[in-house]
Design a protein around this motif. Sequence first.
Motif, PDB file in Angstrom:
ATOM      1  N   SER A  93      -1.947   9.437   6.497  1.00  0.00           N
ATOM      2  CA  SER A  93      -2.700   8.839   5.403  1.00  0.00           C
ATOM      3  C   SER A  93      -1.916   9.000   4.108  1.00  0.00           C
ATOM      4  N   PRO A  94      -2.356   8.358   3.004  1.00  0.00           N
ATOM      5  CA  PRO A  94      -1.763   8.665   1.700  1.00  0.00           C
ATOM      6  C   PRO A  94      -1.972  10.138   1.359  1.00  0.00           C
ATOM      7  N   ARG A  95      -1.182  10.627   0.422  1.00  0.00           N
ATOM      8  CA  ARG A  95      -1.248  12.038  -0.005  1.00  0.00           C
ATOM      9  C   ARG A  95      -2.624  12.362  -0.590  1.00  0.00           C
ATOM     10  N   PRO A  96      -3.176  13.544  -0.266  1.00  0.00           N
ATOM     11  CA  PRO A  96      -2.663  14.555   0.663  1.00  0.00           C
ATOM     12  C   PRO A  96      -2.782  14.063   2.106  1.00  0.00           C
ATOM     13  N   ALA A  97      -1.673  14.109   2.822  1.00  0.00           N
ATOM     14  CA  ALA A  97      -1.554  13.413   4.096  1.00  0.00           C
ATOM     15  C   ALA A  97      -2.185  14.190   5.234  1.00  0.00           C
ATOM     16  N   GLY A  98      -2.931  13.450   6.038  1.00  0.00           N
ATOM     17  CA  GLY A  98      -3.425  13.946   7.314  1.00  0.00           C
ATOM     18  C   GLY A  98      -3.121  12.915   8.378  1.00  0.00           C
ATOM     19  N   ILE A  99      -3.217  13.290   9.627  1.00  0.00           N
ATOM     20  CA  ILE A  99      -3.000  12.347  10.731  1.00  0.00           C
ATOM     21  C   ILE A  99      -4.240  11.479  10.872  1.00  0.00           C
ATOM     22  N   ILE A 100      -4.073  10.160  10.683  1.00  0.00           N
ATOM     23  CA  ILE A 100      -5.219   9.264  10.808  1.00  0.00           C
ATOM     24  C   ILE A 100      -5.204   8.483  12.121  1.00  0.00           C
ATOM     25  N   ALA A 101      -4.091   8.507  12.840  1.00  0.00           N
ATOM     26  CA  ALA A 101      -4.044   7.822  14.137  1.00  0.00           C
ATOM     27  C   ALA A 101      -2.840   8.304  14.926  1.00  0.00           C
ATOM     28  N   GLU A 102      -2.961   8.198  16.231  1.00  0.00           N
ATOM     29  CA  GLU A 102      -1.864   8.501  17.144  1.00  0.00           C
ATOM     30  C   GLU A 102      -1.829   7.393  18.191  1.00  0.00           C
ATOM     31  N   PHE A 103      -0.640   6.876  18.457  1.00  0.00           N
ATOM     32  CA  PHE A 103      -0.481   5.787  19.415  1.00  0.00           C
ATOM     33  C   PHE A 103       0.511   6.178  20.500  1.00  0.00           C
TER      34      PHE A 103
END
Length: 269
Positions: A207-217
């Motif tokens: 995601s935009p900062r502060p970054a987290g994982i929003i998806a995994e493919f």
Amino acid sequence: MNGHRLELRDITKSFGTMPVLDNVSLTIGDGEFVSIVGPSGAGKSTILRLLSGSERSDTGNILFDGHPLDESGASFAFMPQRDALMPWRRIIDNTTLGLEVKGMSRRQARERVAPLFEQFGLAGFEHHYPAQLSGGMRQRAALLRTVVQRQDMLLLDEPFGALDALTRTQLQEWLQEMWAGHRWTALLITHDVREAVFLSDRIYVLSPRPAGIIAEFQVPLPRPRRLADLGTADARAIETDILERLLHGQAARPDNLTRPFERTTKCPV
């Protein structure tokens, strides 16, 4: 994959009052090629700095082969965005530089590197200077310098981002073939979604900062891959979904985050 080679657990990182990473968790299996894509300034390169030890996370844990990173003895071979070849050293001596820094004699280092020049498309250019090579050849020399160190894992920080579109595409195809032959464990940081789809077994989206994982493919394309594979329905669907998430900040629901591509794309947020 049997277990995880690298695991980041709930990593947070701030610089002063600016939060950069927010509970980032990801895994990479042995021999797996994983990419991280995200908006500019989201903290992609910060993750590499945490792995290289030049920065420390505020909270969370980084494990390598099940042990804390600073206790595991793990070593990473790092390839930066630009080739960083030394202009006063010939190509063969640029490619041996990492080995020499680690204490290997120049003669021994040259003996290790020399057999790889043909495989890397550099045969006949061993005694040229960097200024005499094309941008693509310089990047191949930089990758040779990286992998010849035989470290536990490759860290690739947008290695083709500075190249023209045609050269970049050629090197992406070349890297895919090289990886298929060697099965390096690799983490690629890139802003090029198509590059990530072409090269990766799995892709994490920040995601935009502060970054987290929003998806995994998971990328279901068979290997070895060719550029024509990017025109398949699966490849187009993954690329479109990733771009949608990057453009609109869509996050996958927690129960879908680590499911295969087919489930993720059928359950848009």
